[in-house]
Design a protein around this motif. Structure first.
Motif, PDB file in Angstrom:
ATOM      1  N   THR A   8       0.841  -1.194   0.000  1.00  0.00           N
ATOM      2  CA  THR A   8       0.000   0.000   0.000  1.00  0.00           C
ATOM      3  C   THR A   8       0.877   1.247   0.000  1.00  0.00           C
ATOM      4  OG1 THR A   8      -0.122   0.018   2.413  1.00  0.00           O
ATOM      5  CG2 THR A   8      -1.845  -1.182   1.239  1.00  0.00           C
ATOM      6  N   GLY A   9       0.237   2.390  -0.235  1.00  0.00           N
ATOM      7  CA  GLY A   9       0.952   3.659  -0.182  1.00  0.00           C
ATOM      8  C   GLY A   9       1.051   4.308  -1.551  1.00  0.00           C
ATOM      9  N   PRO A  10       1.581   5.533  -1.613  1.00  0.00           N
ATOM     10  CA  PRO A  10       1.608   6.306  -2.857  1.00  0.00           C
ATOM     11  C   PRO A  10       2.547   5.765  -3.919  1.00  0.00           C
ATOM     12  CG  PRO A  10       2.716   7.502  -1.082  1.00  0.00           C
ATOM     13  CD  PRO A  10       2.047   6.328  -0.448  1.00  0.00           C
ATOM     14  N   SER A  11       3.456   4.838  -3.551  1.00  0.00           N
ATOM     15  CA  SER A  11       4.328   4.264  -4.578  1.00  0.00           C
ATOM     16  C   SER A  11       3.620   3.186  -5.387  1.00  0.00           C
ATOM     17  CB  SER A  11       5.592   3.679  -3.947  1.00  0.00           C
ATOM     18  OG  SER A  11       5.282   2.573  -3.120  1.00  0.00           O
ATOM     19  N   VAL A  12       2.395   2.831  -4.979  1.00  0.00           N
ATOM     20  CA  VAL A  12       1.576   1.869  -5.730  1.00  0.00           C
ATOM     21  C   VAL A  12       0.680   2.659  -6.680  1.00  0.00           C
ATOM     22  CG1 VAL A  12      -0.087  -0.013  -5.586  1.00  0.00           C
ATOM     23  CG2 VAL A  12       1.589   0.307  -3.751  1.00  0.00           C
ATOM     24  N   TRP A  13       1.045   2.687  -7.958  1.00  0.00           N
ATOM     25  CA  TRP A  13       0.240   3.438  -8.918  1.00  0.00           C
ATOM     26  C   TRP A  13       0.205   2.695 -10.258  1.00  0.00           C
ATOM     27  CZ3 TRP A  13       3.671   4.341 -12.789  1.00  0.00           C
ATOM     28  CH2 TRP A  13       5.010   4.601 -12.459  1.00  0.00           C
ATOM     29  N   HIS A  14      -0.851   2.989 -11.009  1.00  0.00           N
ATOM     30  CA  HIS A  14      -1.001   2.474 -12.362  1.00  0.00           C
ATOM     31  C   HIS A  14      -0.729   3.617 -13.339  1.00  0.00           C
ATOM     32  CE1 HIS A  14      -3.748  -1.171 -11.224  1.00  0.00           C
ATOM     33  NE2 HIS A  14      -2.635  -1.129 -10.537  1.00  0.00           N
ATOM     34  N   GLY A  15      -0.065   3.281 -14.427  1.00  0.00           N
ATOM     35  CA  GLY A  15       0.321   4.311 -15.384  1.00  0.00           C
ATOM     36  C   GLY A  15      -0.827   5.144 -15.888  1.00  0.00           C
ATOM     37  N   LYS A  16      -1.971   4.519 -16.124  1.00  0.00           N
ATOM     38  CA  LYS A  16      -3.115   5.251 -16.669  1.00  0.00           C
ATOM     39  C   LYS A  16      -3.607   6.319 -15.707  1.00  0.00           C
ATOM     40  CE  LYS A  16      -6.338   1.613 -15.131  1.00  0.00           C
ATOM     41  NZ  LYS A  16      -6.920   2.363 -14.012  1.00  0.00           N
ATOM     42  N   ASP A  17      -3.360   6.121 -14.411  1.00  0.00           N
ATOM     43  CA  ASP A  17      -3.789   7.105 -13.416  1.00  0.00           C
ATOM     44  C   ASP A  17      -2.753   8.204 -13.210  1.00  0.00           C
ATOM     45  OD1 ASP A  17      -6.157   5.644 -12.908  1.00  0.00           O
ATOM     46  OD2 ASP A  17      -5.022   4.296 -11.567  1.00  0.00           O
ATOM     47  N   ILE A  18      -1.495   7.818 -13.040  1.00  0.00           N
ATOM     48  CA  ILE A  18      -0.484   8.821 -12.706  1.00  0.00           C
ATOM     49  C   ILE A  18      -0.100   9.669 -13.912  1.00  0.00           C
ATOM     50  CG2 ILE A  18       1.649   7.533 -13.145  1.00  0.00           C
ATOM     51  CD1 ILE A  18       2.546   8.568 -10.315  1.00  0.00           C
ATOM     52  N   LYS A  19      -0.329   9.137 -15.105  1.00  0.00           N
ATOM     53  CA  LYS A  19       0.006   9.893 -16.309  1.00  0.00           C
ATOM     54  C   LYS A  19      -0.702  11.239 -16.331  1.00  0.00           C
ATOM     55  CE  LYS A  19       0.157   9.479 -21.353  1.00  0.00           C
ATOM     56  NZ  LYS A  19      -0.102   8.592 -22.509  1.00  0.00           N
ATOM     57  N   SER A 184       5.432   1.197 -11.725  1.00  0.00           N
ATOM     58  CA  SER A 184       5.543   1.030 -10.280  1.00  0.00           C
ATOM     59  C   SER A 184       5.760  -0.439  -9.949  1.00  0.00           C
ATOM     60  CB  SER A 184       4.267   1.534  -9.590  1.00  0.00           C
ATOM     61  OG  SER A 184       4.116   0.980  -8.306  1.00  0.00           O
ATOM     62  N   THR A 185       6.889  -0.767  -9.293  1.00  0.00           N
ATOM     63  CA  THR A 185       7.129  -2.163  -8.948  1.00  0.00           C
ATOM     64  C   THR A 185       6.236  -2.651  -7.803  1.00  0.00           C
ATOM     65  OG1 THR A 185       9.106  -1.405  -7.739  1.00  0.00           O
ATOM     66  CG2 THR A 185       9.423  -2.344  -9.907  1.00  0.00           C
ATOM     67  N   PRO A 186       5.852  -1.816  -6.824  1.00  0.00           N
ATOM     68  CA  PRO A 186       4.861  -2.306  -5.857  1.00  0.00           C
ATOM     69  C   PRO A 186       3.525  -2.639  -6.516  1.00  0.00           C
ATOM     70  CG  PRO A 186       6.030  -0.427  -4.946  1.00  0.00           C
ATOM     71  CD  PRO A 186       6.436  -0.526  -6.387  1.00  0.00           C
ATOM     72  N   LEU A 281       1.110  -2.030 -16.820  1.00  0.00           N
ATOM     73  CA  LEU A 281       0.886  -1.008 -15.796  1.00  0.00           C
ATOM     74  C   LEU A 281       1.715   0.254 -16.001  1.00  0.00           C
ATOM     75  CD1 LEU A 281       0.732  -3.204 -12.564  1.00  0.00           C
ATOM     76  CD2 LEU A 281      -1.144  -2.417 -14.017  1.00  0.00           C
ATOM     77  N   CYS A 282       2.541   0.297 -17.030  1.00  0.00           N
ATOM     78  CA  CYS A 282       3.442   1.433 -17.223  1.00  0.00           C
ATOM     79  C   CYS A 282       2.727   2.612 -17.869  1.00  0.00           C
ATOM     80  CB  CYS A 282       4.633   1.029 -18.078  1.00  0.00           C
ATOM     81  SG  CYS A 282       4.305   0.974 -19.867  1.00  0.00           S
ATOM     82  N   PHE A 283       3.437   3.730 -17.945  1.00  0.00           N
ATOM     83  CA  PHE A 283       3.014   4.838 -18.799  1.00  0.00           C
ATOM     84  C   PHE A 283       4.234   5.371 -19.535  1.00  0.00           C
ATOM     85  CE2 PHE A 283       4.542   7.184 -15.200  1.00  0.00           C
ATOM     86  CZ  PHE A 283       4.865   8.463 -15.633  1.00  0.00           C
ATOM     87  N   GLU A 284       3.998   6.074 -20.609  1.00  0.00           N
ATOM     88  CA  GLU A 284       5.063   6.618 -21.444  1.00  0.00           C
ATOM     89  C   GLU A 284       5.045   8.135 -21.398  1.00  0.00           C
ATOM     90  OE1 GLU A 284       4.544   5.103 -25.376  1.00  0.00           O
ATOM     91  OE2 GLU A 284       5.242   3.083 -24.857  1.00  0.00           O
ATOM     92  N   MET A 285       6.235   8.721 -21.480  1.00  0.00           N
ATOM     93  CA  MET A 285       6.320  10.174 -21.570  1.00  0.00           C
ATOM     94  C   MET A 285       7.583  10.542 -22.327  1.00  0.00           C
ATOM     95  SD  MET A 285       7.591  11.538 -17.878  1.00  0.00           S
ATOM     96  CE  MET A 285       9.082  10.916 -17.105  1.00  0.00           C
ATOM     97  N   THR A 286       7.530  11.662 -23.007  1.00  0.00           N
ATOM     98  CA  THR A 286       8.682  12.184 -23.729  1.00  0.00           C
ATOM     99  C   THR A 286       9.292  13.317 -22.924  1.00  0.00           C
ATOM    100  OG1 THR A 286       7.733  11.606 -25.882  1.00  0.00           O
ATOM    101  CG2 THR A 286       9.490  13.248 -25.864  1.00  0.00           C
ATOM    102  N   LEU A 287      10.547  13.177 -22.580  1.00  0.00           N
ATOM    103  CA  LEU A 287      11.246  14.245 -21.880  1.00  0.00           C
ATOM    104  C   LEU A 287      11.564  15.370 -22.854  1.00  0.00           C
ATOM    105  CD1 LEU A 287      13.754  12.151 -19.741  1.00  0.00           C
ATOM    106  CD2 LEU A 287      11.778  13.432 -18.897  1.00  0.00           C
ATOM    107  N   GLU A 288      11.305  16.584 -22.427  1.00  0.00           N
ATOM    108  CA  GLU A 288      11.626  17.759 -23.228  1.00  0.00           C
ATOM    109  C   GLU A 288      12.924  18.376 -22.700  1.00  0.00           C
ATOM    110  OE1 GLU A 288       9.996  18.449 -25.840  1.00  0.00           O
ATOM    111  OE2 GLU A 288       8.246  17.147 -25.503  1.00  0.00           O
TER     112      GLU A 288
END
Length: 357
Positions: A8-19, A184-186, A281-288
């Motif tokens: 549990t805790g904030p390190s448990v996230w799904h990419g679709k949510d945190i994106k 997120s690995t958790p 569970l991942c998400f993708e982002m492009t660094l600028e």
């Protein structure tokens, strides 16, 4: 039946949510940039490798950097800091600025056996295997070390680095591709617990890996793996704090070493499910340019898509990487000394041990 429970805790996230969340985003204000500029001028021509936190005075930004360190350890485990004006500085000044920022977030550690504290991540061309480690696999194909793969334009599978936190400062982005992937690995742990608890137990048991390309030696022109193999679980838990250290390349390298136990079918299935779940569970982002991505290796896997450069238009991908040991880092399970040397909370650790060749 597994007796493990969901993390549990904030390190448990799904990419679709945190994106679509801003909780892991931080912004440099114009006043913050001015403070960085003033501190940089105070360094003069000091070599960037010699800069300490005390050399770089940041009276108001330290609150931001303390918040970033807390988010990395006790929050989501990822941060993107926007607004570093990378185009404003010469290469030497940019390295000074970035390294100095790193000393305010954590403490830089060595990234290879040559004592490198900052690495330019770019496509270095066809020589990377000869320079950073290659061998032949059982089929006779060229097998690149993990370090060498980082310095190509190829994709990178989900993995962690041997450090509490990885920092990647985007200086230039590629013409196409080079998208960052985070998971997120958790959250991966919880998904496998729900679907395949039998495989989860295997991930808490030893998998043999090789330091090939990190601390491996060279003999007769080829990097060897035999004396660099070591066992370590992929998942670990101590005092409620989770950690995962994982690179499939290191596991594959160990499988080529004489005397290393071969993976069982169940272990291979556990790896397959691990990778599939990370992708799900991942998400993708492009660094600028000007974005600094910071990743807690204990709770985050990262990877990237292949990329194509176009130097003629100024789109040849260049990231500057720091590895940081954190002053607020977590305790690690018994047995992790083999990789980290130090497992107690709040102690310097990680990086590549310096050896004499």
């Amino acid at each position: 039946m597994s007796n493990r429970t969901p993390l549990t805790g904030p390190s448990v996230w799904h990419g679709k949510d945190i994106k679509n969340s801003s909780r892991w985003i931080r912004e440099l204000t114009p006043d913050g940039v001015d403070e960085l500029d003033a501190a940089l001028k105070g360094l003069g021509g000091m070599p960037w490798q010699e800069i300490t936190r005390e050399d770089f005075y940041l009276p108001s930004l330290d609150e931001l950097f303390d918040d970033i360190a807390d988010e990395l350890e006790n929050g989501s485990g990822i941060v993107k800091l926007r607004g570093i004006p990378v185009d404003r500085y010469s290469e030497d000044d940019l390295r000074r600025l970035y390294f100095a920022i790193g000393t305010h977030i954590g403490t830089p550690v060595f990234q290879n056996r040559s004592g490198e504290l900052m690495r330019a991540i770019r496509d270095e061309g066809a020589h990377v295997g000869r320079t950073y480690g290659e061998t032949k696999d059982e089929k006779g194909s060229t097998f690149l070390s993990s370090y060498a793969r980082t310095l190509t334009n190829g994709g990178l599978r989900f993995h962690t680095d041997r450090t509490d936190v990885v920092g990647l400062l985007c200086v230039r982005q590629a013409r196409a591709g080079g998208v960052s992937k985070l998971a997120s690995t958790p959250a991966i742990h919880n998904a496998i617990l729900e679907r395949r608890p039998d495989l989860l137990e295997l991930l808490f048991q030893d998998y043999w890996r090789s330091r090939f390309g990190e601390e491996g030696t060279k003999k007769d022109g080829e990097a060897t793996t035999r004396e660099t193999a070591y066992p370590l679980p992929i998942f670990g838990l101590r005092d409620g704090k989770f950690t995962s250290h994982y690179s499939l390349t290191f596991i594959e390298a160990a499988q080529m070493a004489p005397g290393v136990p071969k993976l069982t079918d169940a272990q291979r299935e556990a790896i397959d499910v691990l990778m599939q779940t990370a992708e799900e569970l991942c998400f993708e982002m492009t660094l600028e340019p000007g974005d600094l991505q910071l990743i807690n290796s204990h709770v985050t896997y990262h990877g990237r898509t292949p990329f194509e450069d176009d130097a003629s238009s100024g789109h040849d991908r260049l990231l500057l990487r720091l590895w940081l040991t954190m002053r607020n880092n977590r305790p690690l399970p018994q047995g992790h000394e083999i990789l980290w040397q130090e497992i107690e909370a709040g102690r310097p650790r990680g990086g590549i041990r310096q050896i004499e060749l």
